[in-house]
Design a protein around this motif. Structure first.
Motif, PDB file in Angstrom:
ATOM      1  N   HIS A   1      -6.808   4.618   4.858  1.00 12.40           N
ATOM      2  CA  HIS A   1      -6.731   3.890   3.593  1.00 12.40           C
ATOM      3  C   HIS A   1      -5.910   2.605   3.694  1.00 12.40           C
ATOM      4  CE1 HIS A   1      -3.111   6.514   3.595  1.00 12.40           C
ATOM      5  NE2 HIS A   1      -2.541   5.514   2.940  1.00 12.40           N
TER       6      HIS A   1
ATOM      7  N   THR B   1       0.871  -1.177   0.000  1.00 10.03           N
ATOM      8  CA  THR B   1       0.000   0.000   0.000  1.00 10.03           C
ATOM      9  C   THR B   1       0.910   1.229   0.000  1.00 10.03           C
ATOM     10  OG1 THR B   1      -1.919   1.050   1.007  1.00 10.03           O
ATOM     11  CG2 THR B   1      -0.264   0.154   2.498  1.00 10.03           C
TER      12      THR B   1
ATOM     13  N   THR C   1     -11.806   7.192  -1.002  1.00 13.54           N
ATOM     14  CA  THR C   1     -10.536   7.410  -0.319  1.00 13.54           C
ATOM     15  C   THR C   1      -9.758   8.501  -1.027  1.00 13.54           C
ATOM     16  OG1 THR C   1     -10.461   5.077   0.339  1.00 13.54           O
ATOM     17  CG2 THR C   1      -8.399   6.315   0.451  1.00 13.54           C
TER      18      THR C   1
ATOM     19  N   ILE D   1      -5.471   0.098  -1.759  1.00 16.00           N
ATOM     20  CA  ILE D   1      -5.746   1.302  -0.979  1.00 16.00           C
ATOM     21  C   ILE D   1      -7.255   1.434  -0.841  1.00 16.00           C
ATOM     22  CG2 ILE D   1      -5.628   2.725  -3.082  1.00 16.00           C
ATOM     23  CD1 ILE D   1      -4.728   5.053  -1.367  1.00 16.00           C
ATOM     24  N   GLY D   2      -7.731   1.719   0.364  1.00 12.61           N
ATOM     25  CA  GLY D   2      -9.163   1.875   0.549  1.00 12.61           C
ATOM     26  C   GLY D   2      -9.562   1.723   2.005  1.00 12.61           C
ATOM     27  N   GLU D   3     -10.644   2.382   2.363  1.00 11.68           N
ATOM     28  CA  GLU D   3     -11.178   2.293   3.717  1.00 11.68           C
ATOM     29  C   GLU D   3     -12.352   1.323   3.737  1.00 11.68           C
ATOM     30  OE1 GLU D   3     -13.629   5.084   6.917  1.00 11.68           O
ATOM     31  OE2 GLU D   3     -12.299   6.022   5.449  1.00 11.68           O
TER      32      GLU D   3
ATOM     33  N   CYS E   1      -8.682  -0.778  -5.600  1.00 14.02           N
ATOM     34  CA  CYS E   1      -9.188   0.436  -4.971  1.00 14.02           C
ATOM     35  C   CYS E   1     -10.708   0.368  -4.884  1.00 14.02           C
ATOM     36  CB  CYS E   1      -8.751   1.675  -5.754  1.00 14.02           C
ATOM     37  SG  CYS E   1      -9.535   1.838  -7.373  1.00 14.02           S
TER      38      CYS E   1
END
Length: 516
Positions: A79, A7, A118, A106-108, A137
């Protein structure tokens, strides 16, 4: 066994790779995140745990150790959730480790396993492409990530990723977000009177010069400022990418939609230094960076804090904002065109009944709030006279923004050709950014012009910065005239926009003068 997923941590607009390592070890069940995480990263263990439970997956009754390497690089933001969850799924055997090694993520995560929007997806996608990795993502950011040109895997839900890697359903690559077309902006044709101000606005637009308008309330300063973006050419491909990266880190890109319109930022005069230059807990970009390759408009200039204004001096020279932390420095691009407006005094400095009753001392005290070094960085000064009823009764001018924009484009094309040898060395191919070492070669005034400038520099006590900025403004005036060389008339006009003697506070016509 250790599962790994790549990441990114953000330092300015740069995405630094972070190796997310997850290992299950014996001992009492626990979930630890190490590697200098902030509170948002530390809380990811609860979001990941809840997301897996929503999918019907329970964490193994072991100690879960999550290491974010390099351990001395601060990790900030939510993220990291997706990368931690995928590495954990790899450790549990739900997702094959061999596949995860090909991706960055990457991401919440939400508590039900959905992936939310994000910030910073575009720089992350570009960094993943540079590493030869595909990027996973959130689906909401797929259009933004697609602008990187790499392979993107947009997922609306964590279960969709599990099904994709299991071959039960395949996620499709996203389409690039749209490029917004600029809506018609305010037109110069709306401004009645102020022909001199329109002229100086055209010079500022053509050469990328900083401009300060000084005049009584209602003289059209803000109206003129709002029309400057309509005179500027659209962002080039390189500029669009730089601006979009900053907007992405700031979380201002909506569904991957980019715009070739140059940024125009107009912060309120109560803005703090962190809001203007950048900063805060996570060192976010400030207004100077959000105005990169665009215009930063400061209305009511003396009402800004003196400390805040002086903090702009370094970005104006270097073209970047540097935010210092105890163990690192965060840099954001900040090559902007400064446009400012002010009243000549606190009373307004108008004519007739609105005239200041306190005399020149009022103007001197009010303008003393602005430091001399800050004023020295302004290339152009112009006094906007009051607009009379006669001016307002006149028909609308025949020349509008379209005609001026065409002349600005021609002048900028001449500058781009002249500065082609410096491509990659300067941020903007405009006269305001001519390198110091090339001034003598690129701006050689004729004998009469050189004599005028030498005499003016002595009598007006121009600083070295003021001297070179006058030359650059004269070069822009010559470009607008289509002249190959800088003549005396060009330097004379450039000097008229720079100098204001201390004793000249107001003309008989009520035109305010800037005290220096």
């Amino acid at each position: 066994m250790v599962s790994r997923v790549t990441t990114f941590a953000f330092e300015g607009v740069e995405a630094q790779p972070v190796d997310v390592q997850v290992q299950l070890v014996g001992g009492n069940p626990a979930f630890h995140v190490v590697g200098l995480p902030d509170k948002a990263v530390g809380e990811s263990r609860e979001r990941v745990r809840a997301a897996l439970m929503a999918l019907g997956l329970a964490l193994p009754p072991k100690r879960v150790i999550v290491n974010l390497a390099p351990a001395d690089l601060p990790k900030e933001g939510s993220h990291y959730d997706l990368a931690i969850a995928l590495a954990l799924l790899g450790t549990m055997g739900v997702v094959p480790d061999a596949e995860l090694s090909k991706y960055a993520a990457i991401g919440e995560l939400s508590l039900d396993g959905r992936l939310g929007e994000t910030a910073g997806i575009l720089p992350a996608a570009m960094a993943a492409e540079a590493l030869g990795l595909s990027l996973i993502c959130p689906a909401a950011g797929g259009g933004e990530a697609a602008w990187s040109g790499g392979h993107i895997l947009p997922a609306p839900h964590l279960m969709a990723l599990i099904n994709h890697f299991a071959g039960r359903s395949i996620l499709s690559p996203p389409q690039r977000g749209e490029i917004d077309l600029a809506p018609p902006g305010p037109d110069l044709r709306d401004v009645k009177g102020q022909e001199g101000a329109k002229r100086v606005l055209e010079i500022a637009a053509a050469g990328g010069h900083n401009l300060l308008l000084c005049g009584p309330p209602g003289s059209g300063k803000s109206m003129l400022a709002e029309r400057l973006p309509g005179l500027l050419p659209p962002l080039s491909a390189r500029e669009l990418l730089e601006v979009s990266q900053i907007m992405s880190v700031a979380g201002l890109l909506q569904r991957g939609r980019l715009s070739r319109v140059r940024p125009f930022r107009a912060p309120h005069h109560s803005a703090s230094m962190a809001a203007l230059v950048g900063g805060g807990i996570k060192a976010k970009p400030g207004e100077v960076s959000l105005a990169h390759h665009g215009v930063l408009f400061l209305d009511e200039l003396p009402e800004f804090s003196a400390t805040v204004l002086d903090s702009l001096r370094q970005p104006l020279e270097s073209g970047e904002a540097v935010i210092a932390r105890a163990n690192r420095h965060v840099r954001y691009p900040a090559r902007f065109q400064l446009l400012a407006a002010m009243n000549p005094c606190r009373c307004g400095g108008g004519a007739g009944a609105a005239a200041c009753t306190r005399g020149p001392r009022c103007a001197a005290d009010y303008q003393a709030r602005i430091s001399g070094p800050f004023l020295d960085r302004m290339d152009l000064f112009f006094d906007t006279p009051p607009v009379t009823a006669v001016d307002l009764a006149l028909p609308a001018p025949k020349e509008g923004s379209a005609e001026v924009r065409a002349r600005v484009a021609r002048a900028r094309n001449r500058q781009a050709d002249r500065l082609a040898e410096f491509e990659g060395q300067i941020a903007r191919p405009v006269n305001a950014d001519i390198p110091a070492g090339a001034l003598d070669r690129l701006i050689a005034p004729d004998a009469a012009g050189a004599a005028l400038l030498s005499d003016a520099a002595e009598k007006l006590r121009l600083t070295a910065r003021g001297y070179t900025r006058t030359l650059k403004v004269a070069r822009t005036i010559a470009d607008l005239d289509g002249a190959d060389g800088v003549r005396r008339v060009h330097l004379a006009e450039a000097l008229s926009y720079r100098y204001r003697p201390p004793s000249e506070m107001a003309s008989p016509g009520g035109e305010a003068r800037l005290a220096r």
